[in-house]
Design a protein around this motif. Structure first.
Motif, PDB file in Angstrom:
ATOM      1  N   ARG A 205      10.437 -31.592  82.356  1.00 24.85           N
ATOM      2  CA  ARG A 205      10.620 -30.541  83.351  1.00 24.85           C
ATOM      3  C   ARG A 205      12.043 -29.976  83.281  1.00 24.85           C
ATOM      4  NH1 ARG A 205       9.156 -33.175  88.148  1.00 24.85           N
ATOM      5  NH2 ARG A 205      11.304 -33.854  88.320  1.00 24.85           N
TER       6      ARG A 205
ATOM      7  N   ASN B 132      15.914 -27.824  78.727  1.00 21.40           N
ATOM      8  CA  ASN B 132      16.320 -26.434  78.529  1.00 21.40           C
ATOM      9  C   ASN B 132      16.264 -25.644  79.848  1.00 21.40           C
ATOM     10  OD1 ASN B 132      17.315 -24.406  77.022  1.00 21.40           O
ATOM     11  ND2 ASN B 132      15.416 -23.928  75.951  1.00 21.40           N
ATOM     12  N   LEU B 133      16.618 -26.289  80.944  1.00 18.96           N
ATOM     13  CA  LEU B 133      16.498 -25.693  82.269  1.00 18.96           C
ATOM     14  C   LEU B 133      17.440 -24.504  82.450  1.00 18.96           C
ATOM     15  CD1 LEU B 133      15.214 -25.982  85.085  1.00 18.96           C
ATOM     16  CD2 LEU B 133      17.166 -27.391  85.712  1.00 18.96           C
TER      17      LEU B 133
ATOM     18  N   ASN C  56      18.762 -22.416  80.251  1.00 15.86           N
ATOM     19  CA  ASN C  56      18.334 -21.213  79.520  1.00 15.86           C
ATOM     20  C   ASN C  56      17.153 -20.545  80.214  1.00 15.86           C
ATOM     21  OD1 ASN C  56      20.289 -21.578  77.616  1.00 15.86           O
ATOM     22  ND2 ASN C  56      18.938 -22.626  76.153  1.00 15.86           N
ATOM     23  N   ARG C  57      16.235 -21.342  80.724  1.00 16.12           N
ATOM     24  CA  ARG C  57      15.088 -20.763  81.400  1.00 16.12           C
ATOM     25  C   ARG C  57      15.501 -20.047  82.688  1.00 16.12           C
ATOM     26  NH1 ARG C  57      10.940 -25.018  82.662  1.00 16.12           N
ATOM     27  NH2 ARG C  57      12.668 -26.472  82.565  1.00 16.12           N
TER      28      ARG C  57
ATOM     29  N   ARG D  14      17.122 -16.691  81.752  1.00 15.06           N
ATOM     30  CA  ARG D  14      16.087 -15.766  81.300  1.00 15.06           C
ATOM     31  C   ARG D  14      15.341 -15.184  82.502  1.00 15.06           C
ATOM     32  NH1 ARG D  14      12.075 -18.857  78.382  1.00 15.06           N
ATOM     33  NH2 ARG D  14      13.885 -19.926  77.549  1.00 15.06           N
ATOM     34  N   GLU D  15      15.087 -16.002  83.503  1.00 12.74           N
ATOM     35  CA  GLU D  15      14.381 -15.527  84.710  1.00 12.74           C
ATOM     36  C   GLU D  15      15.246 -14.559  85.503  1.00 12.74           C
ATOM     37  OE1 GLU D  15      10.914 -15.327  86.671  1.00 12.74           O
ATOM     38  OE2 GLU D  15      11.217 -16.673  84.975  1.00 12.74           O
TER      39      GLU D  15
ATOM     40  N   LYS E  40      15.456 -10.964  83.960  1.00 10.65           N
ATOM     41  CA  LYS E  40      14.239 -10.143  83.976  1.00 10.65           C
ATOM     42  C   LYS E  40      14.422  -8.965  84.912  1.00 10.65           C
ATOM     43  CE  LYS E  40      10.541 -13.416  82.971  1.00 10.65           C
ATOM     44  NZ  LYS E  40       9.375 -14.105  83.547  1.00 10.65           N
TER      45      LYS E  40
END
Length: 176
Positions: free
Chosen positions: A10, A13-14, A16-17, A20-21, A24
């Motif tokens: 879970r 790579n938290l 980077n995610r 990215r969110e 958006k």
């Protein structure tokens, strides 16, 4: 063990995610209802916007001239009225040797009973209901008549009933 694995997957790579969110494109705002268009335009006039953001000097001077001073009223000691002063009466009966911590009580307000007095009144009524009527109990313990009737009707102490066996021959358990 399983929770460690799921936590690792879970959190993989938290960062980077998350970036990215955040990057958006934001969703579009829902369109306004056509009936509110006139109201919005009325409030968007330059005259109104200017009057909202402009300082009003006369009102500012009046506001500065206002001085408020507040003081708490002095605290008055609580005094019981004559009707609020409880009349007390001495106990009619109490338990000896302080078995339950009740003997410290020496008097009770009129219209109330201690547990020992309530049990004693119930016992007297049970033994001789013709002499210990609700009226006499009310007079003896300084109660209202309706309270004395309620005491006799609803306050039922433990009542032990021994039911004899149906046959005279009783079975005994033999110890081996």
């Amino acid at each position: 063990m399983g929770s460690r694995v799921t936590r690792a997957l879970r959190n993989f790579n938290l960062e980077n995610r998350v970036h990215r969110e955040i990057d958006k494109a934001k969703p579009k705002v829902a369109p306004r209802h056509p009936s509110t268009k006139n109201i919005e335009q009325a409030y968007q006039t330059p005259d109104l916007m200017e009057s909202i953001h402009k300082k009003n000097e006369p009102l500012l001077r009046l506001l500065k001239s206002v001085y408020v001073e507040s003081k708490d009223p002095p605290a008055k000691p609580l005094q019981l009225k004559k009707t609020q002063v409880e009349e007390r009466r001495l106990l009619k009966i109490s338990l000896p040797n302080n078995p339950y911590g009740i003997s410290e009580i020496t008097d009770v307000p009129k219209g109330k009973l201690s547990i020992v007095e309530a049990l004693n009144a119930l016992n007297q009524h049970k033994r001789d209901p013709k002499t210990w009527t609700p009226e006499r109990i009310a007079q003896e313990y300084s109660l209202d008549l309706k309270d004395a009737k309620a005491l006799l009707e609803f306050f039922i102490p433990f009542d032990v009933k021994i039911i004899p066996p149906k046959s005279k021959v009783t079975k005994k358990i033999e110890a081996s």
